[in-house]
Design a protein around this motif. Structure first.
Motif, PDB file in Angstrom:
ATOM      1  N   ASP A  77      -7.438  -0.920  -7.546  1.00 45.08           N
ATOM      2  CA  ASP A  77      -7.423  -2.122  -8.391  1.00 45.08           C
ATOM      3  C   ASP A  77      -6.009  -2.410  -8.885  1.00 45.08           C
ATOM      4  O   ASP A  77      -5.154  -1.527  -8.976  1.00 45.08           O
ATOM      5  N   ALA A  78      -5.786  -3.668  -9.255  1.00 39.80           N
ATOM      6  CA  ALA A  78      -4.558  -4.109  -9.917  1.00 39.80           C
ATOM      7  C   ALA A  78      -3.293  -3.586  -9.249  1.00 39.80           C
ATOM      8  O   ALA A  78      -2.481  -2.902  -9.871  1.00 39.80           O
ATOM      9  N   PRO A  79      -3.074  -3.893  -7.958  1.00 37.24           N
ATOM     10  CA  PRO A  79      -1.844  -3.446  -7.299  1.00 37.24           C
ATOM     11  C   PRO A  79      -0.616  -4.033  -7.990  1.00 37.24           C
ATOM     12  O   PRO A  79      -0.592  -5.213  -8.330  1.00 37.24           O
ATOM     13  N   ASP A  80       0.382  -3.188  -8.212  1.00 38.86           N
ATOM     14  CA  ASP A  80       1.575  -3.624  -8.952  1.00 38.86           C
ATOM     15  C   ASP A  80       2.833  -3.268  -8.173  1.00 38.86           C
ATOM     16  O   ASP A  80       2.954  -3.618  -7.002  1.00 38.86           O
ATOM     17  N   GLY A  81       3.797  -2.570  -8.809  1.00 36.33           N
ATOM     18  CA  GLY A  81       5.075  -2.301  -8.175  1.00 36.33           C
ATOM     19  C   GLY A  81       4.939  -1.596  -6.840  1.00 36.33           C
ATOM     20  O   GLY A  81       4.010  -0.816  -6.616  1.00 36.33           O
ATOM     21  N   GLY A  82       5.884  -1.866  -5.929  1.00 37.77           N
ATOM     22  CA  GLY A  82       5.816  -1.269  -4.605  1.00 37.77           C
ATOM     23  C   GLY A  82       7.175  -1.126  -3.950  1.00 37.77           C
ATOM     24  O   GLY A  82       8.180  -1.682  -4.410  1.00 37.77           O
ATOM     25  N   ALA A  83       7.210  -0.380  -2.849  1.00 39.47           N
ATOM     26  CA  ALA A  83       8.437  -0.177  -2.075  1.00 39.47           C
ATOM     27  C   ALA A  83       8.063   0.308  -0.685  1.00 39.47           C
ATOM     28  O   ALA A  83       6.946   0.783  -0.453  1.00 39.47           O
ATOM     29  N   CYS A  84       9.025   0.198   0.248  1.00 35.90           N
ATOM     30  CA  CYS A  84       8.813   0.656   1.619  1.00 35.90           C
ATOM     31  C   CYS A  84       9.701   1.857   1.927  1.00 35.90           C
ATOM     32  O   CYS A  84      10.814   1.980   1.409  1.00 35.90           O
ATOM     33  N   PHE A  85       9.204   2.719   2.836  1.00 29.76           N
ATOM     34  CA  PHE A  85       9.898   3.942   3.210  1.00 29.76           C
ATOM     35  C   PHE A  85       9.784   4.153   4.710  1.00 29.76           C
ATOM     36  O   PHE A  85       8.754   3.857   5.316  1.00 29.76           O
ATOM     37  N   VAL A  86      10.841   4.688   5.312  1.00 30.44           N
ATOM     38  CA  VAL A  86      10.817   5.040   6.724  1.00 30.44           C
ATOM     39  C   VAL A  86       9.811   6.169   6.934  1.00 30.44           C
ATOM     40  O   VAL A  86       9.740   7.113   6.145  1.00 30.44           O
ATOM     41  N   ALA A  87       9.042   6.073   8.023  1.00 28.81           N
ATOM     42  CA  ALA A  87       8.076   7.112   8.381  1.00 28.81           C
ATOM     43  C   ALA A  87       8.048   7.233   9.893  1.00 28.81           C
ATOM     44  O   ALA A  87       7.325   6.502  10.573  1.00 28.81           O
ATOM     45  N   GLY A  88       8.864   8.141  10.444  1.00 27.34           N
ATOM     46  CA  GLY A  88       8.953   8.273  11.891  1.00 27.34           C
ATOM     47  C   GLY A  88       9.500   6.995  12.496  1.00 27.34           C
ATOM     48  O   GLY A  88      10.540   6.488  12.080  1.00 27.34           O
ATOM     49  N   THR A  89       8.775   6.432  13.451  1.00 29.10           N
ATOM     50  CA  THR A  89       9.186   5.160  14.049  1.00 29.10           C
ATOM     51  C   THR A  89       8.581   3.971  13.308  1.00 29.10           C
ATOM     52  O   THR A  89       8.845   2.824  13.660  1.00 29.10           O
ATOM     53  N   GLY A  90       7.768   4.248  12.286  1.00 28.50           N
ATOM     54  CA  GLY A  90       7.153   3.189  11.502  1.00 28.50           C
ATOM     55  C   GLY A  90       7.630   3.225  10.062  1.00 28.50           C
ATOM     56  O   GLY A  90       8.755   3.636   9.768  1.00 28.50           O
ATOM     57  N   TRP A  91       6.760   2.820   9.149  1.00 27.89           N
ATOM     58  CA  TRP A  91       7.127   2.792   7.739  1.00 27.89           C
ATOM     59  C   TRP A  91       5.883   2.872   6.874  1.00 27.89           C
ATOM     60  O   TRP A  91       4.755   2.754   7.360  1.00 27.89           O
ATOM     61  N   ILE A  92       6.119   3.078   5.584  1.00 28.90           N
ATOM     62  CA  ILE A  92       5.046   3.186   4.593  1.00 28.90           C
ATOM     63  C   ILE A  92       5.325   2.209   3.463  1.00 28.90           C
ATOM     64  O   ILE A  92       6.464   2.098   3.006  1.00 28.90           O
ATOM     65  N   TYR A  93       4.295   1.498   3.031  1.00 32.08           N
ATOM     66  CA  TYR A  93       4.382   0.681   1.820  1.00 32.08           C
ATOM     67  C   TYR A  93       3.560   1.365   0.741  1.00 32.08           C
ATOM     68  O   TYR A  93       2.373   1.660   0.950  1.00 32.08           O
ATOM     69  N   VAL A  94       4.187   1.658  -0.402  1.00 37.70           N
ATOM     70  CA  VAL A  94       3.469   2.260  -1.528  1.00 37.70           C
ATOM     71  C   VAL A  94       3.238   1.207  -2.600  1.00 37.70           C
ATOM     72  O   VAL A  94       4.015   0.256  -2.738  1.00 37.70           O
ATOM     73  N   SER A  95       2.166   1.380  -3.364  1.00 36.71           N
ATOM     74  CA  SER A  95       1.784   0.406  -4.387  1.00 36.71           C
ATOM     75  C   SER A  95       1.164   1.122  -5.577  1.00 36.71           C
ATOM     76  O   SER A  95       0.285   1.972  -5.412  1.00 36.71           O
ATOM     77  N   ASN A  96       1.621   0.769  -6.773  1.00 31.42           N
ATOM     78  CA  ASN A  96       1.050   1.304  -8.006  1.00 31.42           C
ATOM     79  C   ASN A  96      -0.258   0.610  -8.353  1.00 31.42           C
ATOM     80  O   ASN A  96      -0.540  -0.499  -7.870  1.00 31.42           O
ATOM     81  N   SER A  97      -1.016   1.241  -9.244  1.00 31.59           N
ATOM     82  CA  SER A  97      -2.242   0.660  -9.771  1.00 31.59           C
ATOM     83  C   SER A  97      -2.131   0.577 -11.289  1.00 31.59           C
ATOM     84  O   SER A  97      -2.084   1.614 -11.966  1.00 31.59           O
ATOM     85  N   GLU A  98      -2.094  -0.635 -11.831  1.00 33.54           N
ATOM     86  CA  GLU A  98      -1.911  -0.812 -13.276  1.00 33.54           C
ATOM     87  C   GLU A  98      -3.259  -0.774 -14.000  1.00 33.54           C
ATOM     88  O   GLU A  98      -3.708  -1.757 -14.592  1.00 33.54           O
ATOM     89  N   ILE A  99      -3.902   0.397 -13.927  1.00 31.54           N
ATOM     90  CA  ILE A  99      -5.201   0.606 -14.555  1.00 31.54           C
ATOM     91  C   ILE A  99      -5.081   1.756 -15.552  1.00 31.54           C
ATOM     92  O   ILE A  99      -4.480   2.791 -15.250  1.00 31.54           O
ATOM     93  N   LEU A 100      -5.668   1.573 -16.723  1.00 25.79           N
ATOM     94  CA  LEU A 100      -5.624   2.608 -17.754  1.00 25.79           C
ATOM     95  C   LEU A 100      -6.309   3.893 -17.290  1.00 25.79           C
ATOM     96  O   LEU A 100      -7.389   3.847 -16.682  1.00 25.79           O
ATOM     97  N   THR A 101      -5.688   5.008 -17.562  1.00 24.45           N
ATOM     98  CA  THR A 101      -6.165   6.390 -17.385  1.00 24.45           C
ATOM     99  C   THR A 101      -6.385   6.830 -15.938  1.00 24.45           C
ATOM    100  O   THR A 101      -6.328   8.024 -15.644  1.00 24.45           O
ATOM    101  N   THR A 102      -6.644   5.913 -15.024  1.00 22.53           N
ATOM    102  CA  THR A 102      -6.901   6.308 -13.636  1.00 22.53           C
ATOM    103  C   THR A 102      -5.944   5.636 -12.663  1.00 22.53           C
ATOM    104  O   THR A 102      -6.195   5.625 -11.454  1.00 22.53           O
ATOM    105  N   GLY A 103      -4.839   5.067 -13.150  1.00 19.27           N
ATOM    106  CA  GLY A 103      -3.959   4.227 -12.339  1.00 19.27           C
ATOM    107  C   GLY A 103      -3.466   4.843 -11.046  1.00 19.27           C
ATOM    108  O   GLY A 103      -4.065   4.678  -9.985  1.00 19.27           O
ATOM    109  N   GLY A 104      -2.352   5.567 -11.091  1.00 17.14           N
ATOM    110  CA  GLY A 104      -1.829   6.206  -9.903  1.00 17.14           C
ATOM    111  C   GLY A 104      -1.203   5.251  -8.916  1.00 17.14           C
ATOM    112  O   GLY A 104      -0.756   4.156  -9.252  1.00 17.14           O
TER     113      GLY A 104
END
Length: 384
Positions: A77-104
């Motif tokens: 839920d509530a996807p927030d800040g993000g960034a991309c990272f190299v991963a082998g020949t591809g890449w990874i997009y990470v995304s925060n969750s702006e949810i109380l107590t269980t965000g991550g």
């Protein structure tokens, strides 16, 4: 005089020079003004409700509470800040969750052709993870946007659990940006009287220990600054922003991006983009809606990222749901607009490592609820 008149008189009276190659071609360094986008006007909304310039296309990568296409992983839920990272020949997009107590935070992995390979959790059971920042050593700093929140260092590959980095200070964390030249991490604070910080790790690449400092300056919008150590990064009983006399206050610190000697950061409370010249240790305004001649194209100033071209991309929390581009020549113009989602905000803008794809989320989508978040990808002829 009103705020717009006062600021125009005091800021436009002198041009501030941005250091570093990123803005070296600017004709002047006064706050950006509306102009023609380098990509041309926005077209009609596509099937995803996104208005884009000619030659650009969008696709949906993930939706909250639904499996990421091609995987069995349910997007947060509530996807927030993000960034991309190299991963082998591809890449990874990470995304925060702006949810109380269980965000991550979660991650989506792509292969070299941009196909989704997998999706998974990289941080769990933390509190309202809003923005953050990528490190040069390939980790994602995820900040908790709560009083006396922590920064967590997370691992986009998903092979290690996230680690709390208490030495980076406990406050209402928003974004982070690493400066490898001075070996510091800049940090914004989302408070109406928040501060701008930098963390000096004892050993670069190891965030377990170091010194937290706060920017000290007068009340103006430009000029030289200094840094002072925060006596108690734990923020108890005195909050970090109240510990140092002369610490400069910023109205709602949001996004943060560093490149070539300059750290840009945004403040939502007054719709500004600031430029901290790390070489000459001064601050200036890169954008202020009250200094715009005519109608301001960018309001609700929030997350920010940069491109190889030197262009800055600034997302709106509110406004008319746009991401605006600010060019090195000081022109600000809409790059994209999301339609039919006026109760949402745009979060997590980030480019793939090769600069050919652009990711972002609508935190609450068409429903206006945190369960309605949507994460998108845009492809097209980005400037290099």
């Amino acid at each position: 005089m009103d705020r717009r008149t006062v600021l125009r008189a005091t800021v436009l009276g002198g041009a501030a020079a941005f250091s570093g190659s990123l803005w070296a071609g600017a004709a002047h360094a006064a706050p950006a003004q509306p102009g023609a986008s380098p990509y041309g006007p926005l077209g009609a909304a596509d099937a995803n409700g996104i208005q884009l310039p000619a030659g650009f296309t969008s696709r949906v990568i993930a939706r909250s509470r639904q499996a990421v296409p091609g995987t069995s992983y349910t997007w947060h839920d509530a996807p927030d800040g993000g960034a991309c990272f190299v991963a082998g020949t591809g890449w990874i997009y990470v995304s925060n969750s702006e949810i109380l107590t269980t965000g991550g935070a979660s991650a989506v992995r792509f292969d070299a052709d941009g196909r989704v390979v997998s999706a998974y959790r990289i941080l769990s059971n933390t509190n309202r993870n809003c923005a953050g920042g990528a490190t040069p050593w390939g980790t994602w700093l995820s900040g908790e946007e709560v009083s006396r929140g922590y920064v967590y260092e997370t691992y986009p590959q998903g092979d290690r659990a996230g680690v709390r980095r208490a030495a980076m200070g406990r406050f209402n964390h928003e974004a982070a940006a690493c400066d490898p030249d001075r070996r510091v991490v800049y940090l914004t604070e989302d408070e109406t009287s928040g501060c701008f910080y930098r963390f000096r790790p004892t050993t670069w690449g190891d965030l377990s220990a170091g010194t937290l400092e706060v920017l000290v300056a007068g009340t103006g919008t430009s000029g030289p600054v200094s840094w002072a150590r925060v006596p108690d990064p734990d923020g108890s009983p005195t909050l970090t922003r109240n510990q140092v006399a002369g610490a400069k206050k910023f109205n709602g610190g949001e996004g943060c991006w560093y490149a070539d000697g300059t750290c840009w950061f945004t403040t939502k409370g007054d719709n500004r983009v600031w430029a901290y010249d790390a070489v000459n240790q001064r601050i200036d305004l890169a954008y202020d809606d009250s200094l715009v001649t005519g109608t301001a194209p960018l309001t609700g100033v929030d997350n920010i990222t940069g491109a190889r071209s030197g262009d800055l991309y600034v997302a709106e929390d509110g406004g008319n749901m746009e991401i605006n581009v600010i060019t090195p020549a000081g022109v600000v113009a809409p790059f994209l607009r999301i339609t039919g989602q006026s109760s949402s905000e745009i979060c997590g803008p980030a480019f793939s490592p090769d600069g050919s794809r652009f990711y972002f989320s609508s935190q609450r989508g068409t429903s206006g609820s945190s369960s309605g978040g949507v994460t998108y990808e845009v492809r097209g002829p980005f400037r290099s």
